[in-house]
Design a protein around this motif. Structure first.
Motif, short mmCIF file in Angstrom:
data_model
loop_
_atom_site.label_atom_id
_atom_site.label_comp_id
_atom_site.label_asym_id
_atom_site.label_seq_id
_atom_site.Cartn_x
_atom_site.Cartn_y
_atom_site.Cartn_z
N GLU A 49 9.97 3.62 13.18
CA GLU A 49 10.62 3.86 11.89
C GLU A 49 10.91 2.55 11.17
O GLU A 49 11.54 1.65 11.71
CB GLU A 49 11.92 4.63 12.12
CG GLU A 49 12.68 4.96 10.86
CD GLU A 49 14.02 5.59 11.17
OE1 GLU A 49 14.63 6.13 10.25
OE2 GLU A 49 14.44 5.53 12.34
N GLY A 50 10.42 2.47 9.93
CA GLY A 50 10.73 1.29 9.11
C GLY A 50 9.82 0.10 9.35
O GLY A 50 10.00 -0.94 8.71
N ILE A 87 0.86 -1.18 0.00
CA ILE A 87 0.00 0.00 0.00
C ILE A 87 0.90 1.23 0.00
O ILE A 87 1.72 1.42 0.91
CB ILE A 87 -0.92 0.04 1.24
CG1 ILE A 87 -1.86 -1.16 1.25
CG2 ILE A 87 -1.72 1.34 1.27
CD1 ILE A 87 -2.95 -1.12 0.20
N GLU A 88 0.78 2.05 -1.04
CA GLU A 88 1.61 3.24 -1.17
C GLU A 88 0.77 4.40 -1.70
O GLU A 88 -0.37 4.21 -2.15
CB GLU A 88 2.78 3.00 -2.14
CG GLU A 88 3.88 2.11 -1.62
CD GLU A 88 5.09 2.08 -2.54
OE1 GLU A 88 4.99 2.54 -3.71
OE2 GLU A 88 6.16 1.61 -2.10
N ILE A 89 1.35 5.59 -1.66
CA ILE A 89 0.77 6.74 -2.37
C ILE A 89 0.93 6.46 -3.86
O ILE A 89 2.03 6.12 -4.31
CB ILE A 89 1.49 8.03 -1.96
CG1 ILE A 89 1.33 8.27 -0.46
CG2 ILE A 89 0.94 9.22 -2.75
CD1 ILE A 89 2.23 9.36 0.09
N ARG A 90 -0.13 6.61 -4.62
CA ARG A 90 -0.12 6.16 -6.01
C ARG A 90 -0.32 7.27 -7.03
O ARG A 90 -0.45 7.01 -8.22
CB ARG A 90 -1.18 5.06 -6.22
CG ARG A 90 -2.55 5.45 -5.76
CD ARG A 90 -3.52 4.27 -5.77
NE ARG A 90 -3.71 3.74 -7.08
CZ ARG A 90 -4.53 4.27 -7.99
NH1 ARG A 90 -5.20 5.38 -7.72
NH2 ARG A 90 -4.66 3.70 -9.16
N SER A 136 7.13 6.62 -2.73
CA SER A 136 6.52 5.35 -3.14
C SER A 136 7.51 4.57 -4.00
O SER A 136 7.39 4.56 -5.23
CB SER A 136 5.23 5.61 -3.92
OG SER A 136 4.33 6.40 -3.17
N PRO A 137 8.47 3.93 -3.36
CA PRO A 137 9.54 3.25 -4.12
C PRO A 137 9.03 2.22 -5.13
O PRO A 137 9.61 2.08 -6.21
CB PRO A 137 10.38 2.58 -3.02
CG PRO A 137 10.09 3.36 -1.78
CD PRO A 137 8.68 3.83 -1.91
N ARG A 139 4.93 6.71 7.19
CA ARG A 139 6.04 5.84 6.79
C ARG A 139 6.77 6.39 5.56
O ARG A 139 7.99 6.32 5.46
CB ARG A 139 5.47 4.45 6.50
CG ARG A 139 6.48 3.34 6.34
CD ARG A 139 5.77 1.99 6.36
NE ARG A 139 6.71 0.91 6.14
CZ ARG A 139 6.93 0.34 4.95
NH1 ARG A 139 6.25 0.76 3.90
NH2 ARG A 139 7.80 -0.64 4.83
N ALA A 140 5.99 6.95 4.62
CA ALA A 140 6.60 7.55 3.43
C ALA A 140 7.43 8.78 3.79
O ALA A 140 8.47 9.05 3.19
CB ALA A 140 5.51 7.93 2.42
N HIS A 141 6.98 9.53 4.80
CA HIS A 141 7.72 10.71 5.25
C HIS A 141 8.97 10.33 6.03
O HIS A 141 10.06 10.86 5.79
CB HIS A 141 6.83 11.59 6.14
CG HIS A 141 5.72 12.28 5.42
ND1 HIS A 141 4.68 12.92 6.08
CD2 HIS A 141 5.46 12.43 4.09
CE1 HIS A 141 3.85 13.43 5.19
NE2 HIS A 141 4.30 13.14 3.99
#
Length: 411
Positions: A139-140, A83-86, A295-296, A347-349
């Motif tokens: 973190e992580g 699940i990521e920013i898309r 969003s890797p 988490r993305a930040h």
């Protein structure tokens, strides 16, 4: 396969008016749809609001348009799903608070569309804050260690089951190597068709086509078809195309030989950036760079280029890439969803922060906590003000466009 209706197909010279009409009607469907399609109003509010109490976080890449529809399952080049920013069109190096407030507004309007009582909004804001801080403090931590809400679990299960045939069924004429024109896909100008062919001959773009699946470097790629893509409120009016590529001479298999590419215009970001931050000047390069940080899984599948003197970015469409839909949620799920999505954003930040920045940011967020709600008062006040602003804007939008459209239908 739905029947093609000729009136759904718009010729190139009629695009502008047709897209404007579609966008206005789409945004009139609900307050949540209006919020999702109106990034500009959010930043207009931010400029006009009394924001002295809103903390200034560390300089990291932010989404810039962090509503619920811009989060969901995303696949990487190996087919793993997260699940990521898309959607990173608005990404800049800026204040991470902007993503948190925007997400809170989106969730709050979704709750209103689900007819939940007002107290659930306060509980949602508390959960939103708790999920974001949890990401900073852990973190992580992988997202699969956090309890998935029902809506997230459902869309992930759907993503795991999807194959190339799922994508082909939605986009092509059966499994035939041709894009079906209709409501979603419109014909191209000759110059657009030619420019797309030339673009995909460029080495950095053809390499992108070959990087996913088991495609052999010896295969030659060939464009089979392309169309103008009518998609999304915020992107309507920008250049956007879907391109069908062949990497194995028309032999259709489980997604390894044919692929669908998304070609999209990169517009100027509305989100405010930190002025001292160094970012790519080209909009497509900015979007790709932001995606790689936030969003890797998605960022590794994107490239920036030029098309008809316009900055564009390109990615392959993967069957597992899905939008998260949350309408119809209940009170319990609303809190879980707010916590989980804020955790994803946090988490993305946090992956971009140093240990010093992370600890300082946690301390600042906790320092601002309210005595009457388990979240900072600036977060609650911002979301409430935004709901009010957008509610008024939505009703005015409906008056101007939805009623006018009804009058046309009667006539």
């Amino acid at each position: 396969m739905p029947k093609i209706i000729k009136s759904d197909i718009c010729q190139p010279r009629q695009r502008s008016d047709a897209l404007t009409e579609k966008r206005n009607l789409k945004m009139a469907r609900s307050i949540h749809a209006y919020v999702r399609g109106n990034t500009a109003k959010y930043y207009d509010w931010l400029k006009a609001a009394e924001i002295s109490s809103i903390p200034q976080g560390p300089a990291v890449w932010i989404c810039g348009d962090c509503h619920t529809g811009n989060l969901g399952p995303v696949a990487n080049v190996e087919g793993q799903i997260e699940i990521e920013i898309r959607d990173l069109d608005q990404t800049v190096i800026g204040n991470p608070v902007n993503d948190l407030i925007r997400l809170g507004l989106s969730l709050a309007t979704a709750l209103r569309s689900s007819d939940l009582p007002g107290v659930v909004t306060a509980q949602m804001v508390e959960a939103l804050y708790a999920g974001y801080v949890h990401a900073l403090e852990n973190e992580g931590q992988p997202t699969d260690l956090v309890n998935r809400p029902r809506a997230v679990h459902g869309v992930m299960q759907q993503a795991y089951k999807r194959t190339w045939k799922s994508l082909a069924k939605e986009r092509l004429q059966g499994l035939e190597p041709k894009i079906e024109l209709g409501r979603k896909f419109w014909p191209l100008l000759k110059k657009e068709h030619k420019a797309i062919e030339q673009l995909f001959r460029q080495e950095h773009v053809s390499d992108l086509v070959m990087m996913i699946g088991q495609r052999s470097e010896a295969d030659r790629i060939h464009m089979l078809d392309a169309a103008y893509w009518v998609k999304g409120c915020s992107s309507l009016g920008l250049l956007r195309y879907i391109v069908l590529m062949d990497t194995n001479h028309h032999h259709i298999s489980e997604g390894s030989d044919l692929c669908l590419m998304d070609l999209k215009e990169a517009a100027r970001a509305l989100a405010p950036r930190y002025t001292e931050a160094s970012m790519p000047r080209d909009n497509a390069e900015r979007i790709v760079e932001g995606a790689r940080h936030l969003s890797p899984y998605l960022g590794s599948r994107m490239r920036a280029s030029k098309f008809l003197d316009t900055s564009v970015f390109i990615r392959e469409l993967m069957p597992q890439d899905l939008k998260l839909e949350i309408e119809g949620t209940n009170e319990f799920e609303a809190r879980n969803l707010a916590f989980y999505l804020a955790f994803v954003v946090g988490r993305a930040h946090v992956r971009q922060m140093t240990q010093v920045e992370r600890k300082s940011w946690i301390k600042e967020l906790k320092r601002a906590q309210s005595k009457t709600i388990d979240a900072p008062f600036w977060l609650w006040r911002s979301i409430v003000e935004l709901i009010s602003e957008h509610e008024a804007g939505y009703l005015e939008h409906c008056r101007r466009y939805a009623l006018r459209n009804q009058s046309k239908s009667r006539g």
